[in-house]
Design an enzyme around this catalytic site. Structure first.
Site, PDB file in Angstrom:
ATOM      1  N   SER A 179       0.841  -1.185   0.000  1.00  0.00           N
ATOM      2  CA  SER A 179       0.000   0.000   0.000  1.00  0.00           C
ATOM      3  C   SER A 179       0.888   1.252   0.000  1.00  0.00           C
ATOM      4  CB  SER A 179      -0.973  -0.031   1.186  1.00  0.00           C
ATOM      5  OG  SER A 179      -1.962   0.957   1.059  1.00  0.00           O
TER       6      SER A 179
ATOM      7  N   ASP B  10      -9.010  -4.626  -6.104  1.00  0.00           N
ATOM      8  CA  ASP B  10      -8.619  -3.585  -5.149  1.00  0.00           C
ATOM      9  C   ASP B  10      -9.470  -2.330  -5.326  1.00  0.00           C
ATOM     10  OD1 ASP B  10      -7.327  -1.773  -3.493  1.00  0.00           O
ATOM     11  OD2 ASP B  10      -5.333  -2.494  -3.999  1.00  0.00           O
TER      12      ASP B  10
ATOM     13  N   HIS C   4      -7.654  -5.125  -1.613  1.00  0.00           N
ATOM     14  CA  HIS C   4      -6.400  -4.424  -1.333  1.00  0.00           C
ATOM     15  C   HIS C   4      -5.386  -5.299  -0.600  1.00  0.00           C
ATOM     16  CE1 HIS C   4      -3.749  -1.071  -0.981  1.00  0.00           C
ATOM     17  NE2 HIS C   4      -3.834  -0.996   0.322  1.00  0.00           N
TER      18      HIS C   4
END
Length: 721
Positions: A590, A665, A697
């Site tokens: 991320s 995602d 995600h």
């Protein structure tokens, strides 16, 4: 740079019959090797007595200050089951042990919820008479259920209420795609939003979010589960594009009338810190502009929806980030506690409902993280706060009238503690690098302690654990300390050279290094250390639990100050004689994926291999609420967006980069990594790419084992000689 803060050899790396983690245990190890604890621990009502379950989960144990905290069985699962059989006769239920989710109602009664296949029962149980009573029952599995006198819940994008009499009220009937009622996924759950409906204190009025995202761009997520792929569209407002419009509506269950709060223009604003007045008459709302640099705490009439007044305003040259609802004092309904970091650290401020600041209740540089409530008289408040440069968490007591603050827990570590109803005792549970889990009772006057439970090292005699060490560095600004952690290879020999894996995140609202059990290290880090890597992690400026200025330095230039801090740690690693500086790798997910890719392009001489998971590549593709807080809009900050974008920097990429992404995602959409790969192709740059077709995600469950195996093998391929 300061040297070692703490060094602890968790277990001998040469002990007989000890082994390394399996790759499956990188995912399932945290539950398998969790330190033992006591469940259902809480204070009883109005007494210096706390209760908990026994180790078999069959008995409820009471411990009293008068009896020096010795154990006394006050209830058991067999008696409870017998009592339940008398009041639940229409459905079968399972009771494997005494429910750990119980709450004390008074000195004799507890309450808890009992789910069956069809029904969720609210149960009150008398521990003295061993009798039970069903106080409420609702269908099991209601979505986002909010319970009070009546029960509100969601059916799709609409709200229904099940009344105490068992009648259904359909509160909203919207059928248009993009109109969403009562959802906690409003403003994409930024600003501390965790619910979308609020009952008034008397249970007669339901306040809820109404989100209109019909004007927000639909974003396609291809679905691969059919012979011909389909598309799932989500509403995704990218930075600088049209955002959702949100209002707050009050539904009166008695008159079945609706009142929309007149929160005004512009429609693209954020409605936060939503709080009912204790007298059911007003609603308080933090109205934050889209630029997120100007907050007004407003009062609205719940009956008419009219704006009453602005209590106070908060402005910033960077951003204002409300995270909490108001906390009204139990003995003064015209006073409340408000949390803000406007003076440097998130702390408590006492206001009255006229908007007058009565007192700042902050203490030193302690950051309030978890408000724990008031004493019985309502004269003192308690909270757990971050301290010692963010490494520790402690319990604090503050006298509301004087502001005098006392730290109630002292042992280094991360504490989760509560105070007895009389305020004489603290029930304290904590861990630190050397302590897996300890529960104790402290006397608030003299800090004397009584140990209740202490867990053994869950790895002893089983797992070959490496050495873990905390480090402290100084940021390039010359004044800001940075916390770091080194996990050494198993059987570490300082005369040998070892490859390195750096694991990092670096973004806001996250902290990787704390003085808790294992120092906050992850099981994949331990796995890599056991397999011959030195693993390094540093919390740079921009990360959590260090205060306003530590965070705001990233404004309009995400990644720049963060990378500068990380480079300090990397330079230290390269100075160590046992580090193979020609074989260093970096891994992040991320924001950490963004940091990893940034370092591989902007500072490309350090790492030979890298893995970037779910990486942000260009902030113009990220969503409005988070992205614009830190970067403003692309129209307002074109230089910042260009500087932080990685799409025009692929030709700087050196070394071996594996990009991993979830095809579903909805947070960092796959377009980020696909555009990066496309630019690599155009520039003739080789890069590795792997997609998890069904994951969002984060890659979860058994597939996460597959992911960690892939990452470990990627580093082995490129970093091990």
């Amino acid at each position: 740079m300061k040297k070692l803060l703490l060094l602890f050899l968790l277990s001998s790396s040469t002990a007989y019959a000890q082994r390394n983690f399996t790759i499956d245990e990188t995912v399932f190890g945290p539950s398998k090797f969790a330190p033992k604890t006591i469940y259902g621990i809480q204070w009883a009502k109005n007494m210096d007595v706390f209760t908990h379950l026994d180790q078999s989960y069959q008995q409820l144990i009471a411990r009293s200050a008068k009896e020096n905290w010795s154990e006394k069985v006050i209830a058991n699962a067999d008696d409870l089951k017998a009592a339940l059989n008398k009041v639940i006769t229409t459905e079968k239920f399972t009771l494997r042990g005494f429910p750990s989710s119980y709450k004390w109602v008074d000195t004799d009664h507890i309450k808890f919820q009992l789910p069956t296949e069809k029904t969720l029962f609210d149960i009150t149980y008398n521990t003295k008479t061993k009798s039970a009573m069903v106080t409420k029952s609702i269908p099991n599995g209601l979505t986002n259920a909010e319970l009070n006198t009546h029960t509100a819940y969601l059916v799709g994008s609409n709200i229904e209420i099940l009344t105490a009499e068992g009648q259904k009220i359909q509160v909203t009937k919207d059928t248009m795609d993009g109109i969403v009622n009562g959802s906690d996924y409003t403003h994409r759950q930024e600003f501390g939003i965790h619910k979308g409906m609020w009952w008034s204190p008397n249970g007669k009025q339901l306040l809820y979010y109404r989100k209109d995202e019909t004007m927000v761009t639909k974003y396609p997520l291809p679905q691969w589960d059919a012979r011909v792929a389909t598309v799932n569209y989500i509403r995704y407002p990218m930075a600088g594009m049209k955002s959702e419009e949100v209002t707050l509506v009050v539904f009166n269950t008695e008159t079945q009338s609706y009142t929309t709060l007149k929160t005004g223009e512009p429609k693209e604003q954020y409605l936060t810190s939503v709080t009912w007045d204790p007298n059911n008459e007003f609603v308080y709302v933090g109205v934050l502009n889209r630029g997120q640099d100007h907050l007004k705490l407003n009062q609205y009439n719940a009956k008419t929806g009219d704006f009453v007044k602005t209590l106070f305003e908060e402005k910033s040259s960077t951003w204002v980030e409300p995270q909490h609802e108001l906390i009204f004092l139990p003995n003064a309904k015209n006073q409340f506690l408000y949390q803000t970091d406007k003076d440097g650290f998130n702390q408590l401020y006492l206001y009255n409902t006229d908007g007058k600041l009565i007192k700042h209740l902050g203490y030193q540089e302690v950051i309030v993280e978890d408000f724990k409530g008031f004493n019985g008289a309502g004269t003192k408040a308690y909270y757990v706060g971050a301290t010692n440069k963010g490494l520790e968490r402690h319990l604090y007591e503050v006298e509301i009238k004087s502001g005098k603050t006392t730290q109630l827990t002292k042992t280094n570590g991360v504490h989760n503690a509560t105070v007895s109803p009389t305020g004489k005792y603290v029930l304290d549970q904590y861990s630190n690098l050397t302590t897996p889990n300890k529960i104790q009772v402290l006397e608030t006057k003299n800090s004397q302690s009584k140990s209740i439970f202490e867990a053994e090292n869950p790895f002893a005699g089983q797992i070959n654990l490496p050495k873990i060490e905390f480090k402290e560095f100084l940021s390039p600004d010359g004044k800001t300390p940075l916390n770091a952690r080194i996990t050494y290879p198993a059987n570490f020999d300082p005369t040998q050279k070892y490859p390195v894996m750096v694991y990092l995140y670096g973004g806001s609202h996250a902290q990787l290094v704390t003085d808790r059990w294992l120092g906050g290290v992850g099981y994949f880090d331990l796995y890599m250390a056991q397999n011959g890597y030195l693993v390094f992690t540093l919390d740079n400026r921009g990360s959590d639990a260090r205060g306003r200025d530590f965070t705001r330095v990233t404004h309009r230039n995400l990644g720049e100050a963060e990378m500068a801090d990380q480079l300090v740690g990397f330079d230290y690693l390269k100075s160590l004689p046992y580090v193979d500086k020609e074989n260093m790798g970096i891994f992040g997910w991320s924001y950490g994926g963004y940091m990893t890719t940034s370092l591989m392009t902007k500072h490309n001489a350090t790492f030979k291999a890298a893995v970037a998971g779910g990486p942000v590549i260009d902030w113009k593709y990220y969503e409005v609420m988070y992205g614009e807080r830190y970067m403003d809009t692309p129209q307002e900050n074109p230089e910042g967006y260009k500087k932080t974008s990685l799409l025009d920097k692929v030709d700087r990429l050196k070394g071996n980069l594996l990009v991993i992404h979830g095809a579903q995602d909805p947070v960092v959409v796959q377009q980020h990594s696909m555009d990066f790969i496309e630019q690599c192709i155009k520039k003739g740059i080789q890069v590795d790419y792997f997609l998890y077709p069904s994951h969002e995600h984060n890659v979860r469950g058994k597939d996460r084992v597959h992911m960690y195996d892939k990452i470990a093998k990627y580093f082995d391929l490129h970093l091990k000689k």
